[in-house]
Design an enzyme around this catalytic site. Structure first.
Site, PDB file in Angstrom:
ATOM      1  N   ASP A  12       0.861  -1.177   0.000  1.00 46.10           N
ATOM      2  CA  ASP A  12       0.000   0.000   0.000  1.00 46.10           C
ATOM      3  C   ASP A  12       0.906   1.239   0.000  1.00 46.10           C
ATOM      4  O   ASP A  12       2.069   1.164   0.415  1.00 46.10           O
ATOM      5  CB  ASP A  12      -0.856  -0.058   1.278  1.00 46.10           C
ATOM      6  CG  ASP A  12      -1.585   1.241   1.525  1.00 46.10           C
ATOM      7  OD1 ASP A  12      -2.262   1.716   0.602  1.00 46.10           O
ATOM      8  OD2 ASP A  12      -1.465   1.774   2.636  1.00 46.10           O
TER       9      ASP A  12
HETATM   10 MG   LIG Z   1      -2.830   3.147   3.573  1.00 40.10          MG
END
Ligand SMILES: [Mg+2]
Length: 232
Positions: A12
């Site tokens: 991410d």
């Molecule tokens: Mg994040």
């Protein structure tokens, strides 16, 4: 020398590699100031909460991206009774957000270490131009084989479709050799689970686990990750 293993590591971006909290705060404070509103700590903190809640509506499939982008400001404006135009603030905020590219402590060392051993992919929910600009300015793009941003993939984390679109772009991809690493239980970890790959939750603030979303691994510092991946 460590032997290179075939492992697909999905990372991410926001609050995992780049300091999104800081980028968001700086961009919003400036957008408000330019419109004659003095940004208070309370306002900036509350915005952050509202923003997260709005993205969760998208993750649940209730709202579209366009709705999230404007409604978060409509809520902020209503709560603090500001005389501002939500669309206008959104446009300016997004321009300013392009500049927010501080790397979290330890993240660049992590990328260097992992880059030498595995295939790295970025998997981010967000606006394609904003995320690409921030990645370029931070200089971390070189570590990734490919950058997957939800706006361009036609689906968002945690939807299985997002991950399937990513997997389809990786020749010889094997789900059993993949892991999703991120700070969000509702998008990164639930997404990885939906897609049938391993998951590692980055939890630097020591938040509580949720009964319904169970990551395979939990780390509170990024430097714990290489050892976990070594064992896979
Ligand atoms: Mg994040």
């Amino acid at each position: 020398m460590t032997e290179r293993k075939s492992l697909y590591v999905f990372l991410d971006l926001d609050n995992t590699i780049l300091d999104f909290a800081k980028a968001e705060r700086t961009a919003l404070a400036q957008a408000l100031s330019e419109r004659g509103v003095t940004p208070t700590d309370e306002m900036l903190c509350r915005y952050s909460e509202i923003n997260l809640a709005c993205w969760e509506e998208l993750e649940k499939g209730n709202w579209t991206r366009a709705e999230v982008l404007v409604r978060r400001y409509e809520r902020l404006i209503a709560e603090f009774q500001l005389s501002l135009d939500a669309q206008e603030i959104q446009r300016r905020y997004e321009q300013l957000l392009h500049e927010g590219h501080d790397i979290l402590p330890g993240a660049e060392d992590l990328l260097k270490t992992l880059f030498a051993r595995y295939e790295l992919y970025l998997a981010s929910n967000g606006t394609d131009s904003v995320q690409r600009s921030r990645i370029e300015k931070s200089g971390i793009g070189k570590y990734f084989k490919e950058i997957f941003v939800s706006e361009r993939m036609g689906a968002v984390k945690p939807q299985r479709e997002f991950f399937e679109a990513c997997f389809a772009r990786i020749p010889g991809f094997e789900p059993s050799r993949a892991i999703m690493v991120g700070d969000s239980l509702t998008s990164d970890i639930r997404g990885g689970i939906n897609a049938g790959i391993r998951t590692c939750w980055f939890n630097p603030e020591g938040k509580s686990l949720r009964e319904d979303i169970r990551p395979d691994y939990v780390i509170c510092s990024l430097d714990e990750l290489p050892e976990i991946l070594e064992r896979l």
